[in-house]
Design a protein around this motif. Structure first.
Motif, mmCIF file in Angstrom:
data_model
loop_
_atom_site.group_PDB
_atom_site.id
_atom_site.type_symbol
_atom_site.label_atom_id
_atom_site.label_comp_id
_atom_site.label_asym_id
_atom_site.label_seq_id
_atom_site.Cartn_x
_atom_site.Cartn_y
_atom_site.Cartn_z
ATOM 1 N N ASP A 209 0.827 -1.202 0.000
ATOM 2 C CA ASP A 209 0.000 0.000 0.000
ATOM 3 C C ASP A 209 0.860 1.250 0.000
ATOM 4 O O ASP A 209 0.576 2.219 -0.724
ATOM 5 C CB ASP A 209 -0.922 -0.014 1.216
ATOM 6 C CG ASP A 209 -2.054 0.994 1.105
ATOM 7 O OD1 ASP A 209 -2.638 1.108 0.012
ATOM 8 O OD2 ASP A 209 -2.360 1.681 2.099
ATOM 9 N N ASP A 212 2.259 1.686 -3.523
ATOM 10 C CA ASP A 212 1.241 2.163 -4.474
ATOM 11 C C ASP A 212 0.952 3.647 -4.265
ATOM 12 O O ASP A 212 0.851 4.414 -5.237
ATOM 13 C CB ASP A 212 -0.047 1.354 -4.321
ATOM 14 C CG ASP A 212 0.099 -0.083 -4.796
ATOM 15 O OD1 ASP A 212 1.077 -0.368 -5.517
ATOM 16 O OD2 ASP A 212 -0.757 -0.919 -4.439
ATOM 17 N N ARG A 213 0.802 4.043 -3.015
ATOM 18 C CA ARG A 213 0.482 5.453 -2.732
ATOM 19 C C ARG A 213 1.666 6.365 -3.066
ATOM 20 O O ARG A 213 1.466 7.496 -3.508
ATOM 21 C CB ARG A 213 0.107 5.635 -1.257
ATOM 22 C CG ARG A 213 -1.032 4.762 -0.779
ATOM 23 C CD ARG A 213 -2.285 4.884 -1.609
ATOM 24 N NE ARG A 213 -3.347 4.072 -1.045
ATOM 25 C CZ ARG A 213 -4.497 3.829 -1.641
ATOM 26 N NH1 ARG A 213 -4.736 4.331 -2.842
ATOM 27 N NH2 ARG A 213 -5.411 3.072 -1.066
ATOM 28 N N GLU A 214 2.871 5.861 -2.858
ATOM 29 C CA GLU A 214 4.040 6.663 -3.227
ATOM 30 C C GLU A 214 4.074 6.899 -4.735
ATOM 31 O O GLU A 214 4.404 7.995 -5.206
ATOM 32 C CB GLU A 214 5.328 5.980 -2.778
ATOM 33 C CG GLU A 214 6.581 6.803 -3.110
ATOM 34 C CD GLU A 214 7.871 6.081 -2.782
ATOM 35 O OE1 GLU A 214 8.942 6.680 -2.980
ATOM 36 O OE2 GLU A 214 7.815 4.918 -2.343
ATOM 37 N N THR A 216 1.490 7.046 -6.691
ATOM 38 C CA THR A 216 0.454 8.043 -6.988
ATOM 39 C C THR A 216 0.927 9.445 -6.631
ATOM 40 O O THR A 216 0.736 10.395 -7.402
ATOM 41 C CB THR A 216 -0.838 7.709 -6.220
ATOM 42 O OG1 THR A 216 -1.289 6.405 -6.581
ATOM 43 C CG2 THR A 216 -1.931 8.727 -6.529
ATOM 44 N N CYS A 257 -5.114 14.862 -3.875
ATOM 45 C CA CYS A 257 -4.492 14.600 -2.568
ATOM 46 C C CYS A 257 -5.549 14.388 -1.496
ATOM 47 O O CYS A 257 -5.407 13.493 -0.637
ATOM 48 C CB CYS A 257 -3.577 15.760 -2.182
ATOM 49 S SG CYS A 257 -2.042 15.859 -3.122
ATOM 50 N N LEU A 260 -6.931 10.957 -1.956
ATOM 51 C CA LEU A 260 -5.949 9.952 -1.550
ATOM 52 C C LEU A 260 -5.894 9.844 -0.024
ATOM 53 O O LEU A 260 -5.815 8.744 0.531
ATOM 54 C CB LEU A 260 -4.580 10.320 -2.115
ATOM 55 C CG LEU A 260 -3.470 9.267 -2.009
ATOM 56 C CD1 LEU A 260 -3.834 8.026 -2.805
ATOM 57 C CD2 LEU A 260 -2.147 9.845 -2.503
ATOM 58 N N GLU A 263 -8.968 7.990 1.208
ATOM 59 C CA GLU A 263 -8.819 6.546 0.999
ATOM 60 C C GLU A 263 -7.939 5.926 2.078
ATOM 61 O O GLU A 263 -8.234 4.849 2.602
ATOM 62 C CB GLU A 263 -8.213 6.272 -0.382
ATOM 63 C CG GLU A 263 -9.135 6.568 -1.541
ATOM 64 C CD GLU A 263 -8.421 6.424 -2.880
ATOM 65 O OE1 GLU A 263 -7.242 5.989 -2.881
ATOM 66 O OE2 GLU A 263 -9.041 6.731 -3.918
ATOM 67 N N ARG A 264 -6.851 6.598 2.385
ATOM 68 C CA ARG A 264 -5.938 6.074 3.403
ATOM 69 C C ARG A 264 -6.609 6.038 4.775
ATOM 70 O O ARG A 264 -6.435 5.090 5.545
ATOM 71 C CB ARG A 264 -4.671 6.927 3.454
ATOM 72 C CG ARG A 264 -3.684 6.511 4.531
ATOM 73 C CD ARG A 264 -3.209 5.079 4.356
ATOM 74 N NE ARG A 264 -2.157 4.742 5.322
ATOM 75 C CZ ARG A 264 -1.584 3.558 5.420
ATOM 76 N NH1 ARG A 264 -1.979 2.573 4.619
ATOM 77 N NH2 ARG A 264 -0.632 3.330 6.303
ATOM 78 N N LEU A 302 2.095 7.938 5.905
ATOM 79 C CA LEU A 302 1.532 8.156 4.573
ATOM 80 C C LEU A 302 0.664 9.406 4.548
ATOM 81 O O LEU A 302 0.736 10.215 3.615
ATOM 82 C CB LEU A 302 0.734 6.929 4.135
ATOM 83 C CG LEU A 302 0.135 6.984 2.729
ATOM 84 C CD1 LEU A 302 1.199 7.336 1.689
ATOM 85 C CD2 LEU A 302 -0.524 5.657 2.379
ATOM 86 N N ILE A 306 1.192 12.758 2.274
ATOM 87 C CA ILE A 306 0.150 13.385 1.457
ATOM 88 C C ILE A 306 -0.004 14.852 1.847
ATOM 89 O O ILE A 306 -0.169 15.732 0.989
ATOM 90 C CB ILE A 306 -1.184 12.636 1.623
ATOM 91 C CG1 ILE A 306 -1.053 11.202 1.102
ATOM 92 C CG2 ILE A 306 -2.309 13.358 0.880
ATOM 93 C CD1 ILE A 306 -2.239 10.309 1.441
#
Length: 328
Positions: A209, A212-214, A216, A257, A260, A263-264, A302, A306
């Motif tokens: 995860d 993937d987020r990095e 994005t 952002c 994102l 979602e996190r 994370l 963001i």
């Protein structure tokens, strides 16, 4: 968990709308943003120099990989301990039921240099099978480089904590390895190994995860820098229209952002492993506190990352808005 500490302040998921009440025109919002028109100097250069390194996410990934390696080492150690105990001969005792009332501290010194009297009392009272059990525990679980330093427990305390105080009590009360105690030790050691397998899988999911987020966030940051570079190359006479377009696109990036982060936050409420499912079921810390609590970074790296990207976009958008206002 709607508010988290970011790189430059508190990051909170804002409302989805980007315009204020009664402000439906782009010039209206730009006017609010452009409080200091004179601050715009070498806008594109400032933005391009603000290349983000994503240190929070990368530090979090490193911490997760280190912890996963340690968890797998513990899994292997408990499997080895179970195998060793399975090979030890048992002794007959008066009863094969699990006794109570005998403290785990009665095992102190067994299997250690200079061990004193055994559970049966008197010199040499320690049963040889009991010493073999504790020696096996020393050679497997307690031989891990991080184990003693991190948990600061004696062998008996560690065995009781990991495999249950009743198991240590049974060994102490029986004065040796009974069939029942042996079965319990082997079974619970294998369960401890299985629990660590599940924990390693959960950490793997968290690493995925983060990765993937990095990716994005990197995409968002690349687009941010391209927009600023594009604005720097606009021909004279078209700067205002280009700046408005860049301002709008930066607003879209900031919204990405926000999405994102939302979602996190949802994933934080649905972790890949609940704390009741930690090694042998005895972990009380939430999953993310377990991973990031001992680190020097933020509790939610994370979200902090963001926030840092969103802060950069917001600052760029304000500078672009000031430039537009100055050109009007």
């Amino acid at each position: 968990m709607s508010v988290h500490q970011g790189s430059t302040g508190v990051f909170q998921i804002p409302d989805q709308g980007v315009t204020g009440a009664g402000c439906s025109d782009v010039w209206c919002e730009l006017g609010a943003a452009a409080t200091e028109p004179g601050v715009v100097t070498a806008l594109a250069l400032v933005g391009l120099l603000a290349l983000l390194t994503f240190a929070y996410v990368r530090d979090a990934e490193s911490a997760c990989r280190r912890e996963r390696r340690r968890v797998l080492d513990e899994r292997d150690a408990f499997e080895s301990f179970a195998d060793r105990v399975a090979q030890i001969d048992t002794v007959s005792v008066a009863t094969d039921t699990t006794p109570t009332g005998v403290p785990a501290g009665a095992l102190r010194g067994i299997g250690s240099p200079g061990g004193g009297q055994g559970p049966g009392g008197g010199p040499g009272g320690n049963n040889v099978t009991l010493r073999r059990v504790m020696a096996a525990y020393h050679d497997t679980v307690l031989s891990l480089p991080h184990y003693r330093a991190e948990y600061e427990e004696t062998a008996a305390e560690s065995l009781a904590a990991e495999l249950g105080p009743d198991t240590a009590t049974a060994l102490a009360s029986d004065g040796g390895l009974s069939e029942g105690a042996k079965s319990a030790l082997v079974d619970r050691s294998r369960r401890a190994a299985t629990a660590r397998d599940r924990l390693a899988d959960a950490i793997d999911e968290e690493i995925g995860d983060l990765s993937d987020r990095e990716a994005t966030l990197s995409s968002i940051d690349r687009r941010r820098r391209r927009l600023l570079g594009h604005l720097d190359g606009i021909r004279p006479g078209r700067e205002t229209d280009a700046a408005i377009d860049v301002w709008n696109r930066l607003t879209e990036l900031e919204r990405e952002c926000d999405e994102l982060a939302a979602e996190r936050q949802r994933s934080l409420d649905d972790p890949p492993l609940t704390h009741e499912m930690g090694p042998d079921g005895d972990r009380e810390r939430p999953f993310y506190g377990y991973l990031y609590g001992p680190t020097d970074g933020p509790r939610y790296p994370l979200l902090a990352q963001i926030a840092e990207v969103a802060d950069e976009i917001r600052a760029d958008r304000e500078r672009v808005g000031s430039r537009i206002a100055a050109d009007r």
